[in-house]
Scaffold this motif. Structure first.
Motif, mmCIF file in Angstrom:
data_model
loop_
_atom_site.group_PDB
_atom_site.id
_atom_site.type_symbol
_atom_site.label_atom_id
_atom_site.label_comp_id
_atom_site.label_asym_id
_atom_site.label_seq_id
_atom_site.Cartn_x
_atom_site.Cartn_y
_atom_site.Cartn_z
ATOM 1 N N LYS A 48 0.923 -1.211 0.039
ATOM 2 C CA LYS A 48 -0.035 -0.045 0.096
ATOM 3 C C LYS A 48 0.909 1.255 0.148
ATOM 4 O O LYS A 48 0.644 2.112 -0.729
ATOM 5 N N LEU A 49 2.011 1.393 0.816
ATOM 6 C CA LEU A 49 2.915 2.400 0.810
ATOM 7 C C LEU A 49 3.590 2.674 -0.315
ATOM 8 O O LEU A 49 3.614 3.842 -0.909
ATOM 9 N N ALA A 50 4.097 1.530 -1.129
ATOM 10 C CA ALA A 50 4.923 1.664 -2.041
ATOM 11 C C ALA A 50 4.100 2.232 -3.087
ATOM 12 O O ALA A 50 4.732 3.032 -4.074
ATOM 13 N N LEU A 51 2.743 1.870 -3.310
ATOM 14 C CA LEU A 51 1.923 2.289 -4.594
ATOM 15 C C LEU A 51 1.650 3.580 -4.253
ATOM 16 O O LEU A 51 1.646 4.387 -4.998
ATOM 17 N N LYS A 52 1.454 4.134 -2.961
ATOM 18 C CA LYS A 52 1.161 5.282 -2.772
ATOM 19 C C LYS A 52 2.199 6.451 -3.075
ATOM 20 O O LYS A 52 1.807 7.385 -3.618
ATOM 21 N N TYR A 53 3.356 6.036 -2.570
ATOM 22 C CA TYR A 53 4.590 7.045 -2.732
ATOM 23 C C TYR A 53 5.501 6.718 -4.100
ATOM 24 O O TYR A 53 6.320 7.193 -4.124
ATOM 25 N N HIS A 54 5.123 5.824 -5.036
ATOM 26 C CA HIS A 54 5.851 5.201 -6.261
ATOM 27 C C HIS A 54 6.235 6.741 -6.822
ATOM 28 O O HIS A 54 5.249 7.459 -7.178
ATOM 29 N N PRO A 55 7.334 6.840 -7.390
ATOM 30 C CA PRO A 55 7.676 7.983 -8.326
ATOM 31 C C PRO A 55 6.804 8.382 -9.467
ATOM 32 O O PRO A 55 6.452 9.344 -9.857
ATOM 33 N N ASP A 56 6.084 7.195 -10.076
ATOM 34 C CA ASP A 56 5.473 7.376 -11.163
ATOM 35 C C ASP A 56 4.155 7.904 -10.812
ATOM 36 O O ASP A 56 3.444 8.698 -11.626
ATOM 37 N N LYS A 57 3.571 7.950 -9.664
ATOM 38 C CA LYS A 57 2.446 8.783 -8.905
ATOM 39 C C LYS A 57 2.842 9.867 -8.573
ATOM 40 O O LYS A 57 2.004 10.560 -8.374
ATOM 41 N N ASN A 58 4.128 10.242 -8.183
ATOM 42 C CA ASN A 58 4.327 11.392 -7.374
ATOM 43 C C ASN A 58 5.648 12.188 -8.211
ATOM 44 O O ASN A 58 6.802 12.471 -7.616
ATOM 45 N N GLN A 59 5.424 12.285 -9.509
ATOM 46 C CA GLN A 59 6.621 12.963 -10.287
ATOM 47 C C GLN A 59 6.754 14.499 -9.878
ATOM 48 O O GLN A 59 5.724 15.099 -9.620
ATOM 49 N N GLY A 60 8.081 14.696 -9.569
ATOM 50 C CA GLY A 60 8.348 15.928 -9.250
ATOM 51 C C GLY A 60 8.271 16.284 -7.703
ATOM 52 O O GLY A 60 8.577 17.386 -7.183
ATOM 53 N N ASN A 61 7.763 15.336 -7.084
ATOM 54 C CA ASN A 61 7.723 15.378 -5.607
ATOM 55 C C ASN A 61 8.821 14.641 -5.075
ATOM 56 O O ASN A 61 8.805 13.548 -4.756
ATOM 57 N N GLU A 62 9.729 15.676 -4.348
ATOM 58 C CA GLU A 62 11.207 14.944 -3.734
ATOM 59 C C GLU A 62 10.819 14.325 -2.572
ATOM 60 O O GLU A 62 11.315 13.209 -2.150
ATOM 61 N N GLU A 63 9.740 14.726 -1.718
ATOM 62 C CA GLU A 63 9.474 14.150 -0.447
ATOM 63 C C GLU A 63 8.873 12.903 -0.509
ATOM 64 O O GLU A 63 9.244 11.959 -0.039
ATOM 65 N N ALA A 64 8.066 12.729 -1.471
ATOM 66 C CA ALA A 64 7.460 11.355 -1.928
ATOM 67 C C ALA A 64 8.475 10.378 -2.289
ATOM 68 O O ALA A 64 8.433 9.095 -2.038
ATOM 69 N N ASN A 65 9.392 10.814 -3.185
ATOM 70 C CA ASN A 65 10.627 9.890 -3.595
ATOM 71 C C ASN A 65 11.429 9.487 -2.445
ATOM 72 O O ASN A 65 12.027 8.321 -2.301
#
Length: 344
Positions: A48-65
């Motif tokens: 669940k967490l990996a899907l939520k914060y995966h770079p593909d879903k959070n492009q440009g979001n350094e904190e999510a990466n």
């Protein structure tokens, strides 16, 4: 050769960054599971967490990466029985010594972990459909200080827990198709529910404290989720526990998005001749709000960068100070004459 050195240096720096980023939290906290969590619970939490914060879903979001790197690193340790045992007994230092002594501690590429878990290519796959209990949503007031600097709240939580009970029950029920002969050469397709026999269970109410981390700059309505800590479901997985954050009222400041507002009262003399005054901020640093000029009643002044921190950013909003001028309730004749002489 120089290219290989550069690549090696990059990998070392990236690993050091990940380790330093998670130093303040245990791997269990990062995956939002209890220390005694089962392998299945750890896997579901990582999914669940990996899907939520995966770079593909959070492009440009350094904190999510960064979060994705933390989650993957924590899962790599807790999903390995040997590493998990070392971590539980000796912490991160034990893992480092284990790796230095030749143990399996080299780690895996973050995308490799994700690809192994979800399938080749690292693509975003839909989660399998599993019966799930209800989510529990708790409205939680956080102090302006915690939202400004970051903090944590301990919240008492009570919920139903599945416990063993006497007897057996029908479980893992499924529909099976079979054909019934209804005449010579004639068959009818039928469906029958088939169930297994499982140990019986019952619900018992238990309570415990949950620590909710408040991140700097969180907005009203944002949620902190504890996966599978909601209402349990027999033969399924529990729902999620979600704390919905709200800004608690403050004696001095009022929040408006990323900005702060404060009202300061000054005397008529201060409004006319200027004054020196400082305002204690939420982290107790002082903001100079005085002036040498004239201040009009209801005048608003902006102090750039003195507002709330933006979530997942180093930027801050602004502080707006409204000045209320305190007029005298009465004047003597001599005072009236003096003021008229000065201002007339």
């Amino acid at each position: 050769m120089a290219h290989r050195r550069t690549k090696l240096l990059f990998v070392v720096c990236a690993l050091c960054y990940v380790l330093s980023a998670i130093a303040g939290k245990s791997y269990y906290d990062i995956l939002q599971v209890q220390k005694g969590a089962s392998d299945d619970q750890i896997k579901r939490a990582y999914r669940k967490l990996a899907l939520k914060y995966h770079p593909d879903k959070n492009q440009g979001n350094e904190e999510a990466n960064k979060r994705f790197a933390e989650i993957s690193n924590a899962y790599e340790v807790l999903s390995d029985g040997e590493k998990r045992n070392i971590y539980d007994r000796y912490g991160e230092e034990g893992l480092k010594q284990h790796a230095a002594s030749g143990g399996r501690g080299g780690g895996m590429n973050i995308q490799d972990i994700f690809s192994q878990f979800f399938g080749g290519g690292g693509g975003m796959e839909e989660e399998e459909k599993i019966p799930k209990g209800d989510d529990v949503i708790v409205e939680l007031d956080a102090s302006l200080e915690d939202l400004y600097m970051g903090g944590s709240l301990r919240v008492w939580r009570e919920k139903n827990i599945l416990k063993p009970a006497p007897g057996k029950r029908r479980c893992n029920c499924r529909n099976e198709v079979y054909h019934k002969q209804i005449g010579p050469g004639m068959f009818q397709q039928m469906t029958e529910q088939v169930c297994e026999q499982c140990p019986n269970v019952k619900f018992e109410r238990e309570g415990y404290f949950v620590t909710v981390d408040i991140e700097k700059g969180m907005q009203d309505g944002q949620e902190v989720t504890f996966y599978e800590d909601g209402e349990p479901m027999i033969d399924g997985e529990a729902g999620d526990l979600r704390f919905r954050i709200h800004t608690a009222p403050h004696d001095v400041f009022r929040r408006d998005g990323n900005d702060l507002h404060a009202t300061i009262t000054i005397t008529l003399v201060q409004a006319l001749v200027g004054f020196e005054k400082s305002l204690k901020h939420l982290d107790e640093h002082l903001v100079e709000i005085g002036t040498k000029g004239i201040t009009k009643p209801k005048e608003v002044r902006k102090f750039k960068g003195e507002g709330m921190p933006l979530h997942f950013s180093t930027k801050k909003g602004d502080l707006y100070v409204t000045y209320e001028v305190l007029f005298p309730t009465s004047l003597t004749e001599d005072q009236k004459a003096s003021i008229q002489k000065i201002l007339g």
